[in-house]
Design a protein around this motif. Structure first.
Motif, PDB file in Angstrom:
ATOM      1  N   ALA A 199      11.292  -2.358   3.373  1.00  0.00           N
ATOM      2  CA  ALA A 199      10.512  -3.599   3.369  1.00  0.00           C
ATOM      3  C   ALA A 199       9.104  -3.290   2.885  1.00  0.00           C
ATOM      4  O   ALA A 199       8.644  -2.145   2.969  1.00  0.00           O
ATOM      5  N   PRO A 200       8.373  -4.274   2.373  1.00  0.00           N
ATOM      6  CA  PRO A 200       7.025  -4.018   1.859  1.00  0.00           C
ATOM      7  C   PRO A 200       6.088  -3.434   2.913  1.00  0.00           C
ATOM      8  O   PRO A 200       6.173  -3.777   4.097  1.00  0.00           O
ATOM      9  N   LEU A 201       5.212  -2.544   2.479  1.00  0.00           N
ATOM     10  CA  LEU A 201       4.201  -1.962   3.351  1.00  0.00           C
ATOM     11  C   LEU A 201       3.281  -3.064   3.871  1.00  0.00           C
ATOM     12  O   LEU A 201       2.824  -3.928   3.116  1.00  0.00           O
ATOM     13  N   ASP A 220       3.719  -5.898  -3.968  1.00  0.00           N
ATOM     14  CA  ASP A 220       4.157  -5.284  -2.717  1.00  0.00           C
ATOM     15  C   ASP A 220       4.400  -3.802  -2.953  1.00  0.00           C
ATOM     16  O   ASP A 220       4.875  -3.392  -4.025  1.00  0.00           O
ATOM     17  N   LEU A 221       4.096  -3.000  -1.959  1.00  0.00           N
ATOM     18  CA  LEU A 221       4.282  -1.555  -2.050  1.00  0.00           C
ATOM     19  C   LEU A 221       5.425  -1.124  -1.146  1.00  0.00           C
ATOM     20  O   LEU A 221       5.557  -1.612  -0.023  1.00  0.00           O
ATOM     21  N   TYR A 222       6.237  -0.199  -1.629  1.00  0.00           N
ATOM     22  CA  TYR A 222       7.380   0.277  -0.855  1.00  0.00           C
ATOM     23  C   TYR A 222       7.247   1.765  -0.555  1.00  0.00           C
ATOM     24  O   TYR A 222       8.236   2.492  -0.489  1.00  0.00           O
ATOM     25  N   GLY A 277       9.078   6.463  -3.155  1.00  0.00           N
ATOM     26  CA  GLY A 277       8.377   5.265  -3.596  1.00  0.00           C
ATOM     27  C   GLY A 277       7.466   5.475  -4.785  1.00  0.00           C
ATOM     28  O   GLY A 277       6.702   4.570  -5.143  1.00  0.00           O
ATOM     29  N   GLY A 278       7.517   6.635  -5.429  1.00  0.00           N
ATOM     30  CA  GLY A 278       6.684   6.906  -6.595  1.00  0.00           C
ATOM     31  C   GLY A 278       7.446   6.732  -7.885  1.00  0.00           C
ATOM     32  O   GLY A 278       8.683   6.733  -7.898  1.00  0.00           O
TER      33      GLY A 278
END
Length: 485
Positions: A199-201, A220-222, A277-278
């Motif tokens: 889920a998004p950070l 959004d960041l994961y 996540g990169g």
């Protein structure tokens, strides 16, 4: 064993390219005593802590989009130095102040040019961390803004102030080891997986995320962390080539005596060994085909072998005495410049040490001296130099991002005509296989050879690469186009 230089096409507009990184003119600032300077640091985490210490006697204010970081920084400074710093969350409010002479920028890479341009337009002198830009185009706008507003702007490539490197470069360029055959930068630095969220950070309410994103896409960041791991996201970072490797890229270009971008650039690499996540490459080989000699840069974030992943950092590759550093191969020997910037070693063809250059330097002090004198020509790392080296990192990543997946055999075949690149790729392949990475399938990305006009710094052969050469930016945070003077 020394290898012959790579095959190269004729350098484009060489004379014009020399002018790209021309010596900076004197600043519009009047000479002042260092004790009278008033400096603010923008970005207080990570490298920003070094900026705060480096400018501690002149520091009057600090700015950060993270309120917790800001409050903690001011409290620690008060406890250690006995002075209270002014606090700002928004850099634009800070730049509106008439009592600030200069700012140092240690924010994430994607905001360096935006804030730097705003600062010089506000009449401030600037120290800006490396890389100085997120893409090639915006870095050139920062140089143009510095010249147009006659401000002193130093790039944070502190190796330029290293005494041993200054002497070693002079020795090599003076013919001490004969003609340069190639320069090779290495960044074999442990980079484990950063994790991946389903889920998004959730961004803490203490962080102004809109301001943090600036010109980057607000998405959004994961990944588990907002801070630091932005390096491994092309939206905000440039991988280790732009994080650590720009130092080695800059040093290698310095030894070569090249003042502009290379006319041709090529990359092979990928993010391998784990899924997280990169999206930046953790294993990469980039070559810049200069007329004088090729500049090769190698990034390896995985250990020496799969077994080494049990102890990240204690089992990294090394090549000819360099783990994080630069090797300059010449006809009469070679030079090794480790990343400490305190020692450089020169060897003859038999491997005998013939020169040991010693001594570091004070890059912050160099900036203060230039600002105090009102003379940009005193800078060891003028913004034009920082821009060109940053642009080399971006060009390598452009080649990678528009490339296509290919097997190791296909890549080896495409490089078979070039002994130097074949050797570099063979070592990369051996390294990846030792980490149990299956490169016989389409795991690696075979980049596109991109062609650049060094005089105009434009990409001339790739429509697909244009989207990464210049970013449109978000409303309210667009990097302005600045007319060159």
């Amino acid at each position: 064993m020394p290898l012959p230089p790579a095959s190269r096409r004729e350098f484009l507009a060489a004379a014009a390219a020399v002018g790209v990184a021309a010596t900076a003119p004197s600043s519009a600032s009047a000479a002042r005593d260092k004790s009278d300077l008033r400096i603010a640091v923008i970005g207080a985490r990570g490298r920003g802590k070094s900026h705060i210490d480096g400018f501690r006697d002149q520091l009057v204010a600090v700015c950060d989009v993270d309120q917790d970081v800001l409050d903690g920084t001011v409290a620690r400074f008060k406890e250690k130095r006995g002075r209270t710093l002014d606090k700002h969350v928004d850099y634009r409010e800070l730049l509106d102040r008439d009592d600030i002479d200069a700012v140092s920028i240690a924010t994430p890479n994607h905001t360096h040019s935006l804030i730097g341009i705003a600062a010089v337009q506000a009449g401030k002198d600037v120290y800006v961390e490396k890389p100085v830009s997120n893409n090639v185009w915006e870095g050139r706008q920062l140089v143009a803004a510095a010249r147009k507003n006659r401000r002193i702007v130093q790039a944070g490539t502190q190796s330029r102030s290293s005494k041993c490197l200054q002497e070693a470069v002079a020795f090599v360029q003076g013919g001490g080891l004969g003609k340069i055959q190639y320069a090779l930068g290495t960044c074999y630095k442990p980079r484990p997986a950063i994790g991946k969220l389903d889920a998004p950070l959730s961004i803490p309410s203490t962080i102004d995320y809109d301001l943090w994103c600036g010109p980057a896409d607000k998405v959004d960041l994961y990944r588990p962390k907002l801070h630091y791991d932005w390096h491994w996201d092309y939206n905000t970072g440039a991988g280790d080539m732009g994080n650590q490797g720009i130092h080695q890229m800059d040093i290698a270009r310095w030894f070569l005596g090249e003042n502009g971008m290379a006319p041709r650039t090529f990359s092979v690499g990928a993010r391998l060994g784990y899924e997280d996540g990169g999206d930046t490459a953790n294993t990469q080989m980039v070559v810049h085909e200069y007329e004088s000699a090729p500049l090769i840069f190698e990034t390896r974030g995985l250990p020496r072998s799969k077994e080494g992943q049990k102890q990240w950092g204690r089992s990294m590759d090394e090549f000819r005495g360099s783990r994080i550093g630069v090797i300059v191969q010449c006809e009469g020997g070679h030079v090794v410049a480790p990343a400490s910037y305190r020692d450089v070693y020169a060897y003859d063809r038999s491997g005998k040490l013939v020169k040991h250059f010693k001594g570091s330097g004070d890059h912050f002090g160099n900036f203060l001296s230039a600002v105090s004198a009102g003379d940009a020509s005193r800078l060891n790392a003028d913004i034009a130099e920082g821009h060109v080296s940053s642009a080399l990192c971006h060009a390598g990543n452009v080649s990678h991002r528009i490339g296509e997946r290919a097997s190791a055999g296909e890549i080896a075949s495409s490089l078979a005509h070039n002994e130097l690149l074949s050797y570099s790729f063979d070592r990369m392949a051996t390294h990846l296989r030792a980490n149990d990475v299956d490169i016989d399938r389409d795991a690696l990305v075979l980049g596109e050879w991109i062609e650049v006009d060094p005089a105009s710094e434009t990409l001339v052969n790739s429509e697909a690469g244009q989207q990464y050469w210049k970013r449109e930016g978000r409303d309210g945070f667009k990097v302005p186009s600045v007319e060159a003077v």
